[in-house]
Design a protein around this motif. Sequence first.
Motif, PDB file in Angstrom:
ATOM      1  N   GLY A  53     -67.341 -24.208  -7.847  1.00  0.00           N
ATOM      2  CA  GLY A  53     -68.979 -23.793  -8.577  1.00  0.00           C
ATOM      3  C   GLY A  53     -69.059 -23.541 -10.097  1.00  0.00           C
ATOM      4  N   VAL A  54     -67.696 -23.478 -10.641  1.00  0.00           N
ATOM      5  CA  VAL A  54     -67.364 -22.741 -11.851  1.00  0.00           C
ATOM      6  C   VAL A  54     -66.561 -24.003 -12.291  1.00  0.00           C
ATOM      7  CG1 VAL A  54     -65.606 -20.987 -13.260  1.00  0.00           C
ATOM      8  CG2 VAL A  54     -66.399 -20.279 -10.527  1.00  0.00           C
ATOM      9  N   LEU A  55     -66.057 -24.220 -11.811  1.00  0.00           N
ATOM     10  CA  LEU A  55     -65.465 -25.465 -13.094  1.00  0.00           C
ATOM     11  C   LEU A  55     -65.811 -26.599 -12.930  1.00  0.00           C
ATOM     12  CD1 LEU A  55     -61.685 -24.974 -11.919  1.00  0.00           C
ATOM     13  CD2 LEU A  55     -63.159 -24.183 -13.927  1.00  0.00           C
ATOM     14  N   THR A  56     -66.110 -27.850 -13.719  1.00  0.00           N
ATOM     15  CA  THR A  56     -66.587 -29.187 -12.960  1.00  0.00           C
ATOM     16  C   THR A  56     -66.337 -29.720 -11.318  1.00  0.00           C
ATOM     17  OG1 THR A  56     -66.947 -29.058 -15.293  1.00  0.00           O
ATOM     18  CG2 THR A  56     -67.589 -31.420 -14.188  1.00  0.00           C
ATOM     19  N   HIS A  57     -65.215 -30.142 -11.272  1.00  0.00           N
ATOM     20  CA  HIS A  57     -64.276 -30.167 -10.091  1.00  0.00           C
ATOM     21  C   HIS A  57     -63.192 -29.468 -10.153  1.00  0.00           C
ATOM     22  CE1 HIS A  57     -66.736 -33.834 -11.221  1.00  0.00           C
ATOM     23  NE2 HIS A  57     -65.620 -34.145 -12.573  1.00  0.00           N
ATOM     24  N   VAL A  58     -62.786 -29.103  -8.464  1.00  0.00           N
ATOM     25  CA  VAL A  58     -62.158 -27.920  -8.284  1.00  0.00           C
ATOM     26  C   VAL A  58     -61.594 -28.803  -6.886  1.00  0.00           C
ATOM     27  CG1 VAL A  58     -63.327 -26.338  -7.348  1.00  0.00           C
ATOM     28  CG2 VAL A  58     -60.840 -26.215  -7.796  1.00  0.00           C
ATOM     29  N   VAL A  59     -60.151 -29.401  -6.781  1.00  0.00           N
ATOM     30  CA  VAL A  59     -59.851 -29.556  -5.280  1.00  0.00           C
ATOM     31  C   VAL A  59     -58.261 -29.695  -5.257  1.00  0.00           C
ATOM     32  CG1 VAL A  59     -58.286 -31.855  -4.955  1.00  0.00           C
ATOM     33  CG2 VAL A  59     -60.051 -32.020  -5.966  1.00  0.00           C
ATOM     34  N   ARG A  60     -57.834 -29.089  -4.184  1.00  0.00           N
ATOM     35  CA  ARG A  60     -56.545 -28.813  -3.341  1.00  0.00           C
ATOM     36  C   ARG A  60     -56.080 -30.226  -3.716  1.00  0.00           C
ATOM     37  NH1 ARG A  60     -53.793 -28.358   1.529  1.00  0.00           N
ATOM     38  NH2 ARG A  60     -52.762 -27.160   1.767  1.00  0.00           N
ATOM     39  N   ALA A  61     -54.616 -30.183  -4.178  1.00  0.00           N
ATOM     40  CA  ALA A  61     -53.812 -31.341  -3.902  1.00  0.00           C
ATOM     41  C   ALA A  61     -52.209 -31.020  -4.388  1.00  0.00           C
ATOM     42  CB  ALA A  61     -54.634 -32.362  -4.768  1.00  0.00           C
ATOM     43  N   ASP A  62     -51.588 -31.703  -4.092  1.00  0.00           N
ATOM     44  CA  ASP A  62     -50.257 -31.659  -4.201  1.00  0.00           C
ATOM     45  C   ASP A  62     -49.557 -32.276  -5.671  1.00  0.00           C
ATOM     46  OD1 ASP A  62     -47.145 -30.760  -4.562  1.00  0.00           O
ATOM     47  OD2 ASP A  62     -47.176 -31.799  -2.607  1.00  0.00           O
ATOM     48  N   SER A  63     -49.545 -31.741  -6.893  1.00  0.00           N
ATOM     49  CA  SER A  63     -50.117 -31.980  -7.814  1.00  0.00           C
ATOM     50  C   SER A  63     -48.621 -33.008  -8.243  1.00  0.00           C
ATOM     51  CB  SER A  63     -49.929 -31.383  -9.207  1.00  0.00           C
ATOM     52  OG  SER A  63     -48.900 -29.519  -9.023  1.00  0.00           O
ATOM     53  N   THR A  64     -46.864 -32.817  -7.566  1.00  0.00           N
ATOM     54  CA  THR A  64     -45.316 -33.349  -7.679  1.00  0.00           C
ATOM     55  C   THR A  64     -45.961 -34.579  -6.791  1.00  0.00           C
ATOM     56  OG1 THR A  64     -45.359 -32.329  -5.444  1.00  0.00           O
ATOM     57  CG2 THR A  64     -44.205 -30.333  -7.417  1.00  0.00           C
ATOM     58  N   ARG A  65     -46.661 -34.648  -6.132  1.00  0.00           N
ATOM     59  CA  ARG A  65     -47.188 -36.513  -5.699  1.00  0.00           C
ATOM     60  C   ARG A  65     -47.750 -36.989  -6.790  1.00  0.00           C
ATOM     61  NH1 ARG A  65     -50.417 -37.008  -1.592  1.00  0.00           N
ATOM     62  NH2 ARG A  65     -49.250 -38.796  -1.029  1.00  0.00           N
ATOM     63  N   GLN A  66     -46.897 -38.305  -7.136  1.00  0.00           N
ATOM     64  CA  GLN A  66     -48.303 -38.755  -7.972  1.00  0.00           C
ATOM     65  C   GLN A  66     -49.335 -39.305  -7.801  1.00  0.00           C
ATOM     66  OE1 GLN A  66     -45.305 -41.664 -10.434  1.00  0.00           O
ATOM     67  NE2 GLN A  66     -47.282 -42.914 -11.004  1.00  0.00           N
ATOM     68  N   ALA A  67     -49.569 -39.969  -6.370  1.00  0.00           N
ATOM     69  CA  ALA A  67     -50.100 -40.362  -5.540  1.00  0.00           C
ATOM     70  C   ALA A  67     -51.402 -39.679  -5.940  1.00  0.00           C
ATOM     71  CB  ALA A  67     -49.996 -41.371  -4.066  1.00  0.00           C
ATOM     72  N   ALA A  68     -51.173 -38.834  -5.798  1.00  0.00           N
ATOM     73  CA  ALA A  68     -52.194 -37.317  -5.501  1.00  0.00           C
ATOM     74  C   ALA A  68     -53.160 -37.705  -7.577  1.00  0.00           C
ATOM     75  CB  ALA A  68     -51.541 -36.026  -5.098  1.00  0.00           C
ATOM     76  N   LEU A  69     -52.565 -37.609  -8.068  1.00  0.00           N
ATOM     77  CA  LEU A  69     -52.643 -37.571  -9.573  1.00  0.00           C
ATOM     78  C   LEU A  69     -53.525 -38.442  -9.917  1.00  0.00           C
ATOM     79  CD1 LEU A  69     -49.052 -35.604 -11.437  1.00  0.00           C
ATOM     80  CD2 LEU A  69     -51.461 -34.780 -10.478  1.00  0.00           C
ATOM     81  N   ASP A  70     -52.612 -39.956  -9.412  1.00  0.00           N
ATOM     82  CA  ASP A  70     -53.162 -41.067  -9.843  1.00  0.00           C
ATOM     83  C   ASP A  70     -54.870 -41.127  -9.425  1.00  0.00           C
ATOM     84  OD1 ASP A  70     -51.366 -42.603 -11.242  1.00  0.00           O
ATOM     85  OD2 ASP A  70     -50.504 -43.342  -9.294  1.00  0.00           O
ATOM     86  N   GLN A  71     -55.124 -40.484  -8.102  1.00  0.00           N
ATOM     87  CA  GLN A  71     -56.309 -40.616  -7.351  1.00  0.00           C
ATOM     88  C   GLN A  71     -57.536 -39.672  -7.809  1.00  0.00           C
ATOM     89  OE1 GLN A  71     -56.060 -38.633  -2.873  1.00  0.00           O
ATOM     90  NE2 GLN A  71     -58.000 -39.531  -2.370  1.00  0.00           N
ATOM     91  N   LEU A  72     -56.863 -38.929  -8.584  1.00  0.00           N
ATOM     92  CA  LEU A  72     -57.523 -37.733  -9.783  1.00  0.00           C
ATOM     93  C   LEU A  72     -57.317 -38.480 -10.325  1.00  0.00           C
ATOM     94  CD1 LEU A  72     -56.599 -33.869  -8.061  1.00  0.00           C
ATOM     95  CD2 LEU A  72     -57.884 -35.282  -7.560  1.00  0.00           C
ATOM     96  N   GLY A  73     -57.347 -39.311 -11.387  1.00  0.00           N
ATOM     97  CA  GLY A  73     -58.011 -39.860 -12.386  1.00  0.00           C
ATOM     98  C   GLY A  73     -57.027 -38.879 -13.005  1.00  0.00           C
TER      99      GLY A  73
END
Length: 226
Positions: A53-73
């Motif tokens: 509710g503070v940020l436009t989008h906020v997501v729990r994800a593992d940033s050391t996985r490229q698949a997660a970063l790709d999925q989040l654009g």
Amino acid sequence: MLRGRRKQDGSATSVAVIGLGRFGGSLASELARSGTEVLGVDADEDTVQGLNGVLTHVVRADSTRQAALDQLGVADFDRVVVGIGSDIQASILTCSLLKRMGVRSIWAKAISEQHGLILEQLGIDHVIYPEADMGRRVAHLVRGSMLDYVEFDEDLVVAKTVAPREIVGKSLEESAVRRKHGITIVKIKGADGRWHSAGATSVVAEGDTLIVIGPVERTERFAALL
């Protein structure tokens, strides 16, 4: 998949912040308050919930996985800030993945010189040392009489200070501040509470607040004048 919007003038309308601890969370919140589209990413669920509710989008994800970063654009955002500090391995791996993904502008927090050196070797555009930078800034404020202090280079600072008695009632041309003290007064805040650009004919009044620019030692000596 989230998509950031790019502006043509070089400024950022969308920023992804990875790592929402004290530094990253504060940065992301301030960006959101200023109207920037912000994607916040963190591995901790409680941290993510706290910024919902503070940020436009906020997501729990593992940033050391490229698949997660790709999925989040993440690569589609104007800029990406890596605020991970406590886990150096995660910071380095995340930055490495972002470079591999072709992210154009990366800012990353470093908690030590060694950490920063590795980030620079990875080709990170901007390496930030928030604790060290704040420590230097506070040291100058504690040691001197300045009201605020910002360092732009090794020997160039901008400081806010109260007008010393020796220049009160004089124009800047008459007081010859630049010649005597080696600093330049660029702004004056008077009794009306507004900032005014300083020129040769500007007259300094008692109690005025000044913005001055100059070398560190000269600026500190000027701010210490009574």
